[in-house]
Design an enzyme around this catalytic site. Structure first.
Site, PDB file in Angstrom:
ATOM      1  N   ASP A  78       0.813  -1.224   0.000  1.00 29.73           N
ATOM      2  CA  ASP A  78       0.000   0.000   0.000  1.00 29.73           C
ATOM      3  C   ASP A  78       0.844   1.271   0.000  1.00 29.73           C
ATOM      4  OD1 ASP A  78      -2.242  -1.690   0.139  1.00 29.73           O
ATOM      5  OD2 ASP A  78      -2.061  -1.782   2.313  1.00 29.73           O
ATOM      6  N   LYS A 104       1.790   1.987  -5.220  1.00 35.39           N
ATOM      7  CA  LYS A 104       2.301   1.405  -6.475  1.00 35.39           C
ATOM      8  C   LYS A 104       1.360   1.683  -7.635  1.00 35.39           C
ATOM      9  CE  LYS A 104       2.356  -2.620  -4.380  1.00 35.39           C
ATOM     10  NZ  LYS A 104       2.127  -2.247  -2.961  1.00 35.39           N
ATOM     11  N   GLY A 123      -4.620  -4.369  -3.638  1.00 33.73           N
ATOM     12  CA  GLY A 123      -5.626  -3.320  -3.798  1.00 33.73           C
ATOM     13  C   GLY A 123      -4.910  -2.042  -4.146  1.00 33.73           C
ATOM     14  N   HIS A 124      -5.108  -1.585  -5.371  1.00 33.34           N
ATOM     15  CA  HIS A 124      -4.435  -0.364  -5.807  1.00 33.34           C
ATOM     16  C   HIS A 124      -5.486   0.691  -6.116  1.00 33.34           C
ATOM     17  CE1 HIS A 124      -1.054  -3.025  -6.169  1.00 33.34           C
ATOM     18  NE2 HIS A 124      -1.562  -3.658  -7.200  1.00 33.34           N
ATOM     19  N   GLN A 163       1.778  -6.455  -3.476  1.00 29.47           N
ATOM     20  CA  GLN A 163       2.377  -6.603  -2.139  1.00 29.47           C
ATOM     21  C   GLN A 163       3.729  -5.870  -2.081  1.00 29.47           C
ATOM     22  OE1 GLN A 163       1.052  -9.731  -3.760  1.00 29.47           O
ATOM     23  NE2 GLN A 163      -0.766  -8.720  -3.017  1.00 29.47           N
TER      24      GLN A 163
HETATM   25  P1  GDP Z   1      -0.724   0.205  -3.601  1.00 30.22           P
HETATM   26  O1  GDP Z   1      -1.349  -1.050  -3.108  1.00 30.22           O
HETATM   27  O2  GDP Z   1       0.745   0.265  -3.361  1.00 30.22           O
HETATM   28  O3  GDP Z   1      -1.091   0.516  -5.035  1.00 30.22           O
HETATM   29  O4  GDP Z   1      -1.323   1.382  -2.715  1.00 30.22           O
HETATM   30  P2  GDP Z   1      -2.872   1.611  -2.311  1.00 30.22           P
HETATM   31  O5  GDP Z   1      -3.593   2.142  -3.502  1.00 30.22           O
HETATM   32  O6  GDP Z   1      -3.412   0.410  -1.633  1.00 30.22           O
HETATM   33  O7  GDP Z   1      -2.720   2.704  -1.178  1.00 30.22           O
HETATM   34  C1  GDP Z   1      -2.158   3.956  -1.416  1.00 30.22           C
HETATM   35  C2  GDP Z   1      -3.207   5.042  -1.162  1.00 30.22           C
HETATM   36  O8  GDP Z   1      -2.579   6.290  -1.101  1.00 30.22           O
HETATM   37  C3  GDP Z   1      -4.242   5.174  -2.273  1.00 30.22           C
HETATM   38  O9  GDP Z   1      -5.474   5.535  -1.699  1.00 30.22           O
HETATM   39  C4  GDP Z   1      -3.700   6.301  -3.154  1.00 30.22           C
HETATM   40  O10 GDP Z   1      -4.725   7.006  -3.832  1.00 30.22           O
HETATM   41  C5  GDP Z   1      -3.061   7.160  -2.118  1.00 30.22           C
HETATM   42  N1  GDP Z   1      -1.869   7.906  -2.557  1.00 30.22           N
HETATM   43  C6  GDP Z   1      -0.880   7.521  -3.413  1.00 30.22           C
HETATM   44  N2  GDP Z   1       0.102   8.447  -3.465  1.00 30.22           N
HETATM   45  C7  GDP Z   1      -0.274   9.455  -2.605  1.00 30.22           C
HETATM   46  C8  GDP Z   1       0.331  10.691  -2.176  1.00 30.22           C
HETATM   47  O11 GDP Z   1       1.432  11.051  -2.582  1.00 30.22           O
HETATM   48  N3  GDP Z   1      -0.369  11.419  -1.257  1.00 30.22           N
HETATM   49  C9  GDP Z   1      -1.587  11.041  -0.760  1.00 30.22           C
HETATM   50  N4  GDP Z   1      -2.198  11.831   0.133  1.00 30.22           N
HETATM   51  N5  GDP Z   1      -2.175   9.886  -1.146  1.00 30.22           N
HETATM   52  C10 GDP Z   1      -1.531   9.104  -2.037  1.00 30.22           C
HETATM   53  P1  IMO Z   2      -0.940  -4.283  -2.206  1.00 35.17           P
HETATM   54  O1  IMO Z   2      -0.556  -4.830  -3.560  1.00 35.17           O
HETATM   55  C1  IMO Z   2      -0.941  -4.857   2.124  1.00 35.17           C
HETATM   56  C2  IMO Z   2      -0.980  -9.008   3.553  1.00 35.17           C
HETATM   57  C3  IMO Z   2      -2.224  -9.477   4.291  1.00 35.17           C
HETATM   58  C4  IMO Z   2      -1.599 -10.498   5.239  1.00 35.17           C
HETATM   59  C5  IMO Z   2      -0.508 -11.133   4.390  1.00 35.17           C
HETATM   60  C6  IMO Z   2      -0.899 -12.454   3.734  1.00 35.17           C
HETATM   61  O2  IMO Z   2      -2.218  -3.527  -2.208  1.00 35.17           O
HETATM   62  O3  IMO Z   2       0.202  -3.561  -1.570  1.00 35.17           O
HETATM   63  P2  IMO Z   2      -2.498 -13.097   1.712  1.00 35.17           P
HETATM   64  O4  IMO Z   2      -3.983 -12.902   1.532  1.00 35.17           O
HETATM   65  O5  IMO Z   2      -1.684 -12.457   0.644  1.00 35.17           O
HETATM   66  O6  IMO Z   2      -2.122 -14.519   1.941  1.00 35.17           O
HETATM   67  O7  IMO Z   2      -2.165 -12.336   3.109  1.00 35.17           O
HETATM   68  O8  IMO Z   2      -0.199 -10.184   3.376  1.00 35.17           O
HETATM   69  N1  IMO Z   2      -1.235  -8.440   2.219  1.00 35.17           N
HETATM   70  C7  IMO Z   2      -1.180  -7.135   1.940  1.00 35.17           C
HETATM   71  N2  IMO Z   2      -0.959  -6.061   2.742  1.00 35.17           N
HETATM   72  N3  IMO Z   2      -1.079  -4.672   0.799  1.00 35.17           N
HETATM   73  C8  IMO Z   2      -1.270  -5.744  -0.026  1.00 35.17           C
HETATM   74  O9  IMO Z   2      -1.275  -5.631  -1.368  1.00 35.17           O
HETATM   75  C9  IMO Z   2      -1.355  -7.034   0.545  1.00 35.17           C
HETATM   76  N4  IMO Z   2      -1.549  -8.272   0.031  1.00 35.17           N
HETATM   77  C10 IMO Z   2      -1.457  -9.123   1.064  1.00 35.17           C
HETATM   78  O10 IMO Z   2      -2.834  -8.424   4.982  1.00 35.17           O
HETATM   79  O11 IMO Z   2      -0.981  -9.845   6.312  1.00 35.17           O
HETATM   80 MG    MG Z   3      -2.828  -1.648  -1.783  1.00 36.07          MG
END
Ligand code: GDP
Ligand code: IMO
Ligand code: MG
Length: 427
Positions: A13, A16, A40-41, A223
């Site tokens: 998270d 990416k 989850g992106h 991840q």
């Molecule tokens: P990922 O799994 O690495 O793609 O990240 P996620 O999407 O799960 O979580 C990142 C969150 O931060 C999302 O809600 C993005 O919209 C948000 N985000 C990404 N870059 C920035 C930033 O520079 N500032 C802020 N405030 N939010 C950001």
């Molecule tokens: P993104 O791509 C954050 C964590 C789960 C758990 C562990 C194993 O959005 O960064 P799994 O269901 O993969 O066997 O769970 O990994 N986990 C994540 N945490 N971001 C993710 O993906 C994750 N995908 C799995 O919370 O601790």
């Molecule tokens: Mg994510």
């Protein structure tokens, strides 16, 4: 420009999805190489917000060919749910390619993921419950079902029979659950065969041929480094290789063709699920980061655990992945704090560790050694160049850059595509 890899440098998270979207216009292919719908992106484009799980974030960029590589585990129901939802919003998904060698998540593996977690009780991993771990276990155990099996009913039936002989014993005798019939599993999987047929190909060949033509391929990791099954905080990890080595095995692109590895790192740290997290905060500072950063999981909605920036894990990620550039995201979230501690090393039973302790139990009781920097009060979301940032924000970036093992080439100052400061171009 040959191949570029994007990987998470912490526990996921990091942003990416936004980074992939930023690069999208400069690339021809975006490949998901590991994980599945545990990811989850969130990608924000103008006023539109998209949450992607199984599909590569590049699907949102017109002209890009999105690819689900052989290293991914595919939930076919989720695949079509996501495709339909995007099509309803006007996104062209027709270019999607799916590896014939990717494994599919069967119903019994979703069920086993959930019951295993319940069985583990206090030792649970906190998985996303999507069947990811059991499906990778089947792959390694050589009883998995691959996308290509859906095109030969008798082979599929034989493989499902073999898998269920074991799974139904486990479900019934150990977990006291009802088993599955071969018929139900086979019918469910076969119901997708016609729809996936036009997407399925040898994606490794497709991508290497694209590179031969001088096209650019972006490999998007799900991840992150500390969730990698080999290099992460085992057993509190996911079941795939989320590091840059996984980009090769999960796509069929050799390491010699990858010339840039972009590590995405948040300006602080978060983690979802169980497992050690040295800089975790349990006070109002943690609540401030969670609230200001909207730290709730995109996949499960669970609150993310929050803590200060940890340079030990950033350095580790730089080393394990060969990071050439970092993208430092969510710097805006730190605004308003008087002081910002940064973890520079750990204290383990009185001994200073500048690198990740080799033993997991040492990591479990590592105490962060902090250096504290002054904060800033200004809203930085309008900054578009490094010089636009307040002096203390500049100093924070410079400080974390010096101790993290790679240049901070891009800085995120908000969720939107344009809320970005580019210091060194990534393409
Ligand atoms: P990922 O799994 O690495 O793609 O990240 P996620 O999407 O799960 O979580 C990142 C969150 O931060 C999302 O809600 C993005 O919209 C948000 N985000 C990404 N870059 C920035 C930033 O520079 N500032 C802020 N405030 N939010 C950001
Ligand atoms: P993104 O791509 C954050 C964590 C789960 C758990 C562990 C194993 O959005 O960064 P799994 O269901 O993969 O066997 O769970 O990994 N986990 C994540 N945490 N971001 C993710 O993906 C994750 N995908 C799995 O919370 O601790
Ligand atoms: Mg994510």
């Amino acid at each position: 420009m040959p191949a570029i890899t994007i990987i998470g440098a912490q526990w996921g998270d990091e942003g990416k999805g936004k980074a992939t979207d930023l690069l999208g216009e400069h690339v021809d292919y975006v490949v998901k190489f590991n994980g599945g719908n545990n990811a989850g992106h969130t990608v924000v484009i103008g006023k539109e917000k998209y949450a992607l799980h199984l599909l590569p974030s590049g699907i949102l960029t017109p002209g890009v060919t999105p690819v689900i590589g052989n290293g991914v585990v595919v939930d076919l129901a989720v695949l079509f749910e996501e495709l339909t939802a995007l099509e309803e919003r006007g996104v062209d998904t027709s270019k999607l390619k799916l590896s014939a060698s990717a494994h599919v998540i069967a119903d019994y593996n979703r069920q086993l993921d959930k019951v295993t977690e319940r069985f583990l009780g206090s030792r649970k991993i906190g998985t996303t419950g999507r069947g990811i771990g059991p499906t990778y276990a089947d792959k390694v155990n050589r009883i998995g079902i691959r996308v290509q099996d859906l095109f030969d009913e008798s082979i599929l039936r034989g493989k499902v029979e073999g898998a269920l002989e074991l799974k139904n014993q486990l479900l019934g005798k150990v977990y006291n659950r009802r088993g599955f019939t071969v018929e139900a599993i086979v019918d469910d999987l076969l119901s997708y065969a016609d729809r996936i047929a036009p997407m399925v190909c040898d994606t490794g060949l497709l991508l290497n041929q694209a590179l031969d033509r001088g096209e650019t391929v972006l490999l998007e990791g799900g991840q992150a480094t500390l969730l990698d099954v080999d290099h992460g905080t085992y057993p509190f990890v996911t079941s795939s290789n989320a590091t840059s080595g996984g980009a090769c095995t999960g796509s069929g692109i050799p390491p010699t063709r990858i010339d840039r590895v972009v590590g995405i790192v948040k300006a602080y740290t978060t983690r979802v699920g169980e497992g050690p997290f040295p800089t975790e905060l349990f006070d109002e500072s943690g609540a401030y980061l969670a609230q200001n950063g909207h730290e709730f999981g995109t996949t499960t909605g669970r609150p993310r655990r929050c803590g200060w920036y940890d340079a030990v894990i950033a350095r580790y990620a730089a080393r394990v992945n060969g990071v050439t550039d970092f993208v430092l995201t969510k710097l805006d979230v730190l605004g308003g704090l008087d002081e910002i501690p940064v973890c520079v090393a750990y204290d383990v039973d009185g001994v200073r560790h500048d690198e990740m302790p080799v033993n997991q139990s040492d990591f479990h009781h590592a105490k962060p050694i902090y250096e504290t920097l002054p904060g800033w009060k200004e809203d930085i979301s309008g900054a578009r160049s490094f010089g636009d940032l307040p002096a203390n924000a500049q100093a924070y970036v410079k400080f974390v850059e010096e101790i993290s093992g790679g240049p901070m080439s891009v800085i995120g100052v908000g969720p939107a595509r344009d809320e970005t400061v580019i210091i060194n171009s990534l393409t």
